[in-house]
Design an enzyme around this catalytic site. Sequence first.
Site, mmCIF file in Angstrom:
data_model
loop_
_atom_site.group_PDB
_atom_site.id
_atom_site.type_symbol
_atom_site.label_atom_id
_atom_site.label_comp_id
_atom_site.label_asym_id
_atom_site.label_seq_id
_atom_site.Cartn_x
_atom_site.Cartn_y
_atom_site.Cartn_z
ATOM 1 N N HIS A 316 5.755 13.791 -30.556
ATOM 2 C CA HIS A 316 4.999 13.147 -29.467
ATOM 3 C C HIS A 316 5.584 11.756 -29.207
ATOM 4 C CE1 HIS A 316 1.552 10.362 -28.373
ATOM 5 N NE2 HIS A 316 1.538 11.220 -27.368
ATOM 6 N N ASN A 317 5.705 11.400 -27.926
ATOM 7 C CA ASN A 317 6.260 10.084 -27.560
ATOM 8 C C ASN A 317 7.478 9.759 -28.434
ATOM 9 O OD1 ASN A 317 4.278 9.889 -25.664
ATOM 10 N ND2 ASN A 317 3.204 8.159 -26.566
ATOM 11 N N GLU A 346 9.706 14.536 -26.487
ATOM 12 C CA GLU A 346 9.004 14.118 -25.271
ATOM 13 C C GLU A 346 9.731 12.965 -24.591
ATOM 14 O OE1 GLU A 346 4.494 13.069 -23.719
ATOM 15 O OE2 GLU A 346 4.975 12.798 -25.839
ATOM 16 N N ASP A 348 8.938 10.285 -21.563
ATOM 17 C CA ASP A 348 7.938 9.681 -20.687
ATOM 18 C C ASP A 348 8.692 8.903 -19.611
ATOM 19 O OD1 ASP A 348 5.584 8.740 -19.689
ATOM 20 O OD2 ASP A 348 4.788 8.068 -21.607
ATOM 21 N N HIS A 361 6.443 3.839 -22.768
ATOM 22 C CA HIS A 361 5.035 4.217 -22.712
ATOM 23 C C HIS A 361 4.374 3.414 -21.598
ATOM 24 C CE1 HIS A 361 1.161 5.296 -25.125
ATOM 25 N NE2 HIS A 361 1.421 6.150 -24.159
ATOM 26 N N GLU A 395 7.252 14.078 -19.260
ATOM 27 C CA GLU A 395 6.044 13.494 -18.671
ATOM 28 C C GLU A 395 6.536 12.649 -17.505
ATOM 29 O OE1 GLU A 395 2.221 10.731 -19.791
ATOM 30 O OE2 GLU A 395 3.207 11.845 -21.391
#
Length: 761
Positions: A316-317, A346, A348, A361, A395
Amino acid sequence: MRRKTKAGMETNGIERKPTGMEGDPDLQFLLQGGDLLKVLSPSWKKTRFLKLQEDCKTMWRESKKTFKSSQTFPVDSISAVRLGRQSEGLKKNTEEHVECRCFTILFKGRRKNLDLMASSEEEAGRWVRSLEKLISNLNNLSHQQKTEHWIFSCLRKADKNKDDKLTQSELQSFLRLINVELDDDYAEMLFKKCDKSNTGYLAGSEITHFYDLLTHREEIDVIYGEYATTTGFMSTKNLVDFLMKEQTEKATLEDAKRIIEKYEPDENAKAKHLLSKDGFLMYLHNPEASVANPDHTEVYQDMQQPLNHYFISSSHNTYLMEDQLKGPSSTEAYIRALQKGCRCVELDCWDGSDNEPVIYHGYTLTSKILFKDVIKAIKEYAFKTSDYPVILSLENHCSVEQQSVMAKHMSSILGSALVTTPLGEGMPTNFPSPEELKGKFLIKGKRLNKLEASFADADAEAENTDVTEEEESGNEAEEEQEEKKSKKKLKLAKELSDMVIYCKSVHFHGFEDARKNLGFYEMSSFKEGKAMNLAEESANAYIRHNVEKLSRIYPAGSRTDSSNYNPVPLWNAGCQIVALNFQTHCTEMDINQGRFLVNGKSGYILKPAYMRDSATEFDPVTLTRGEWLQHKTLHIMIISAQQLPKVNKKKSSVVDPFVKVQIYGVSADVAEKETNHIGNNGFNPSWNENFQFDVYVPDLALVRFLIMDHDSTSDDEFVGQFMLPFNSLKMGYRHVPLLNKNGDLLPSAGLFIHVMILDAE
């Protein structure tokens, strides 16, 4: 006086060097050292003298200021050495024309990189080659050799005046360094026993004798003595008896001969096909005799099943090195995750300056990195640990224009490795297998239309248009706002949309809706809270859903410290992509590392057959009868530990270790038991305590060995741990390797146990 130690390495008192590199010109280069420029900014480049210390395990660097200062760092703290301007620091702070003179030393854990510049391309290459050779040499030492290096390194530190002799005071100092606290009377008795010359100090063969006393393993004597019935040695027949009776392994005389040939240090014994006690111990320390099944270190599972029939190691992230609010973003975070076997990362993505998308983020102070730099790093490191496919989870917050740039970068950098059309002819009806997707990249993201539409002429030329944006939100406030307002719309570039083949992101409207209205390739992402509720209240429906579809789980936005949730209940519900914060060292990441330890660390673990059946009745919560119930009784004896690291670095501090054995799995299997603590002994504590566990669903169970330092006045402290799937446990007398908080191997430390697994019914 010179003699050979148990590992067959020559020693003369305290003087020790690594084996295999004596006289090596690259080792001599490191021992001699040289000046390098340390790079911190475009204007801050300072000379540092870097060299390898005589122990061949520690690097020393010194500034060239008027008031000189020096620092050291252990060689085994280095995770990698990279030639060129590969780090963010060197890319930002140096010019392209010095590319060939630059290199970076990267460290395990959260220690900052060391960006360096040599005086020439040749010198930079020499530093990188020499350091890599040294690291490789140290990593390839046997457990016995690593133990000896560590002990002799501590002996050197204790030898304050560097005269290759140990006084009684220095011996006490040495014992504290190796994590043993002896009372003065016992220490004096041990000293006098070794001081044969009555000189008041130990030297030469006396230190060797002291080493032999120190490393003596009484429990090994007992086991060896029971089987060594041939003139005090183990014959091939004795060894076969041990392997079959104690280790429950099928073994032949040829197997025994191979073991003796490989591990017996005494050439005379080897010639007679006999195994000495030292050879027996060296065999027990080898990975092939470890608690983890050596057959599982390679890919051993069927990799021809559809992709969604596997648990997939997921991050994640991935871009974050630390917390979710203000920590740095880095391509290095992707490299570390991929090297740990992560197969779903991931990205973003946000609009950046100069029409270059960036990754960070959103709405936080985390730093930004270029999208194209991340794709380059992923391309280079994706398949170094595992050949199996990598999923890029996008994302996407970018404008249509910068989405087109994203598509262009992925196409040009990843090339033919990027899956942009379904495999085979016509519209697929199921996922391809990991084997079919070896070396390939899959894009997970939004798509303008159904995949079927790309096979219909009328819809083939769909334009850029709106799709519902339902990506994960960054924090709790955003999550609440999104629930209150109507779904946001995102303009989607057709060229990016067309790259989404097998992992189209869609909103979840319930299991029945998904079954009736969604294609196999349409998948949902679930916030941990929602996923946990489904896993608890509708476990069987969730498992059936995951027989047909992929599910991705991600941490709650409230986890701004990058903490993690327990992935086990979600694996129990068949969820494949259970994404964790890989940068955080915690129990949950230990669990993830344990789950994906096996099958060649491929990042893919095949789900049990009853979790791949669309009509399955399996429910990990209610646990009705079925093929999943294979009730086993696990007997574990915690015998001893060796060379545990000091937790508190104060010289006088010594650990008081105790061992926890933990079972993770379905709720009926979750259990924990612990030994008593042993006071003031981290070097060779002994417990001899027995535990028994009932394990009902062994396919999903994981076993963790955790060593803690007992503290009566504050929280107990972590010492080391190891976790593995229940079905990968080997029976008999086994050494358990130990990992530190970062998940890296503790070179000399270990736990010695006995394992027995019996059918309970």
